[in-house]
Design a protein around this motif. Sequence first.
Motif, PDB file in Angstrom:
ATOM      1  N   HIS A 224       0.828  -1.211   0.000  1.00  0.00           N
ATOM      2  CA  HIS A 224       0.000   0.000   0.000  1.00  0.00           C
ATOM      3  C   HIS A 224       0.861   1.258   0.000  1.00  0.00           C
ATOM      4  N   PHE A 225       0.338   2.289  -0.640  1.00  0.00           N
ATOM      5  CA  PHE A 225       1.074   3.538  -0.863  1.00  0.00           C
ATOM      6  C   PHE A 225       0.183   4.705  -0.434  1.00  0.00           C
ATOM      7  N   PRO A 226       0.084   4.972   0.893  1.00  0.00           N
ATOM      8  CA  PRO A 226      -0.773   6.069   1.366  1.00  0.00           C
ATOM      9  C   PRO A 226      -0.330   7.410   0.789  1.00  0.00           C
ATOM     10  N   VAL A 227      -1.305   8.243   0.476  1.00  0.00           N
ATOM     11  CA  VAL A 227      -0.999   9.539  -0.146  1.00  0.00           C
ATOM     12  C   VAL A 227      -1.509  10.676   0.736  1.00  0.00           C
ATOM     13  N   ASP A 228      -0.567  11.441   1.284  1.00  0.00           N
ATOM     14  CA  ASP A 228      -0.908  12.645   2.027  1.00  0.00           C
ATOM     15  C   ASP A 228      -0.358  13.841   1.254  1.00  0.00           C
ATOM     16  N   THR A 229      -0.333  14.999   1.879  1.00  0.00           N
ATOM     17  CA  THR A 229       0.111  16.212   1.184  1.00  0.00           C
ATOM     18  C   THR A 229       1.556  16.113   0.709  1.00  0.00           C
ATOM     19  N   TRP A 230       2.445  15.572   1.559  1.00  0.00           N
ATOM     20  CA  TRP A 230       3.855  15.452   1.170  1.00  0.00           C
ATOM     21  C   TRP A 230       4.029  14.519  -0.018  1.00  0.00           C
ATOM     22  N   MET A 231       3.324  13.398   0.025  1.00  0.00           N
ATOM     23  CA  MET A 231       3.414  12.443  -1.081  1.00  0.00           C
ATOM     24  C   MET A 231       2.871  13.055  -2.365  1.00  0.00           C
ATOM     25  N   GLU A 232       1.776  13.787  -2.221  1.00  0.00           N
ATOM     26  CA  GLU A 232       1.158  14.424  -3.382  1.00  0.00           C
ATOM     27  C   GLU A 232       2.133  15.405  -4.032  1.00  0.00           C
ATOM     28  N   LYS A 233       2.774  16.238  -3.220  1.00  0.00           N
ATOM     29  CA  LYS A 233       3.738  17.212  -3.742  1.00  0.00           C
ATOM     30  C   LYS A 233       4.907  16.515  -4.437  1.00  0.00           C
ATOM     31  N   PHE A 234       5.460  15.498  -3.773  1.00  0.00           N
ATOM     32  CA  PHE A 234       6.642  14.811  -4.293  1.00  0.00           C
ATOM     33  C   PHE A 234       6.327  14.102  -5.608  1.00  0.00           C
ATOM     34  N   MET A 235       5.252  13.337  -5.625  1.00  0.00           N
ATOM     35  CA  MET A 235       4.937  12.527  -6.807  1.00  0.00           C
ATOM     36  C   MET A 235       4.550  13.387  -8.000  1.00  0.00           C
ATOM     37  N   ILE A 236       3.831  14.466  -7.763  1.00  0.00           N
ATOM     38  CA  ILE A 236       3.454  15.358  -8.860  1.00  0.00           C
ATOM     39  C   ILE A 236       4.677  16.051  -9.428  1.00  0.00           C
ATOM     40  N   LYS A 237       5.542  16.531  -8.541  1.00  0.00           N
ATOM     41  CA  LYS A 237       6.723  17.271  -8.987  1.00  0.00           C
ATOM     42  C   LYS A 237       7.706  16.389  -9.754  1.00  0.00           C
ATOM     43  N   PHE A 238       7.960  15.198  -9.214  1.00  0.00           N
ATOM     44  CA  PHE A 238       9.046  14.392  -9.765  1.00  0.00           C
ATOM     45  C   PHE A 238       8.592  13.253 -10.682  1.00  0.00           C
ATOM     46  N   TYR A 239       7.324  12.851 -10.581  1.00  0.00           N
ATOM     47  CA  TYR A 239       6.903  11.701 -11.387  1.00  0.00           C
ATOM     48  C   TYR A 239       5.664  11.962 -12.233  1.00  0.00           C
ATOM     49  N   ASN A 240       5.248  13.228 -12.297  1.00  0.00           N
ATOM     50  CA  ASN A 240       4.139  13.549 -13.198  1.00  0.00           C
ATOM     51  C   ASN A 240       4.358  14.902 -13.874  1.00  0.00           C
ATOM     52  N   ASN A 241       5.628  15.273 -14.041  1.00  0.00           N
ATOM     53  CA  ASN A 241       6.005  16.502 -14.760  1.00  0.00           C
ATOM     54  C   ASN A 241       5.349  17.757 -14.194  1.00  0.00           C
ATOM     55  N   GLY A 242       5.055  17.743 -12.896  1.00  0.00           N
ATOM     56  CA  GLY A 242       4.478  18.914 -12.256  1.00  0.00           C
ATOM     57  C   GLY A 242       2.991  19.114 -12.515  1.00  0.00           C
ATOM     58  N   GLU A 243       2.385  18.181 -13.231  1.00  0.00           N
ATOM     59  CA  GLU A 243       0.954  18.308 -13.547  1.00  0.00           C
ATOM     60  C   GLU A 243       0.108  17.649 -12.467  1.00  0.00           C
TER      61      GLU A 243
END
Length: 289
Positions: A224-243
Amino acid sequence: MVELIFSGIFDMVKTFECGQIFRFETIDFGKTYFGALHDRIIKITQKDPHTLIFSSNINSNLEKLLKIFFRTHDNYLDMQKSIKIDNLMKKVVDFSNGLHLLNQDNFECSISYILSQCSNIPRIKRNLKDLGKLYGKQVMFEDKEFFLFPTRSDLITVTEEEFRDLGFGYRAKYLRNFIKNYPSFFNEPVLDSEIFNQKLQNIEGIGQKVADCIQLFAYGDISHFPVDTWMEKFMIKFYNNGEKISKKKIRELGGTLFGKWAGYAQEFIFYYARNHPQFFPSKKKKKKI
């Protein structure tokens, strides 16, 4: 006394202060930790980077409990190798090296994460400490006072108002309902991960993130990969081209990238992101004129 030897480095500060568990405390800046484990208090000291030494007020069955709690069956080195999918994750893993996931009591963990909503680590710790002090069993160990986590029987008659008096806010209602209507499936083996996850979300006050945290930290489902604010920021910035994408999509992305070790990757990323806030500058809201 019990010794546990880990294949990888074990960092007590990273493990106990990363935000996965809230009732273990140090008395000497990370050299020694005390905490409640089920029906006993345990003291943890570090012999060397790979070895922890334990003592307790109850020694029966201690080694077995410790091995379960500290997940000694995990292949820590294989996990690290597996989640180093690129140069960024190599940095994340190196920075978070020594952080280990713990397998917590399901009742305590569930209450902890119900209280974690729209909160922060210091407040969660304070809330749980107050709860233990008021309703948990007092234990003296090495001339220090500790409190076991309250059982359901200890809390069954506590009202919503009394929980609110402890500063739990709107979470008091969810907590009261959870304790009163404690689901029977909590004591059953998890046969299907996603069906169990959906059952958790059917409980008032438990959404996707809290359900994922309970499965990861209490039931040991490290996919499982819980998503909170920090995870959201990190994954969007580095693994979704900031989108911007939904938390559901981020959860799926974490599972795709890290597979069976997604829970470890999540906690490593969480620890890394919280300690590198400069990567995620907050946007100041414009004042309304």
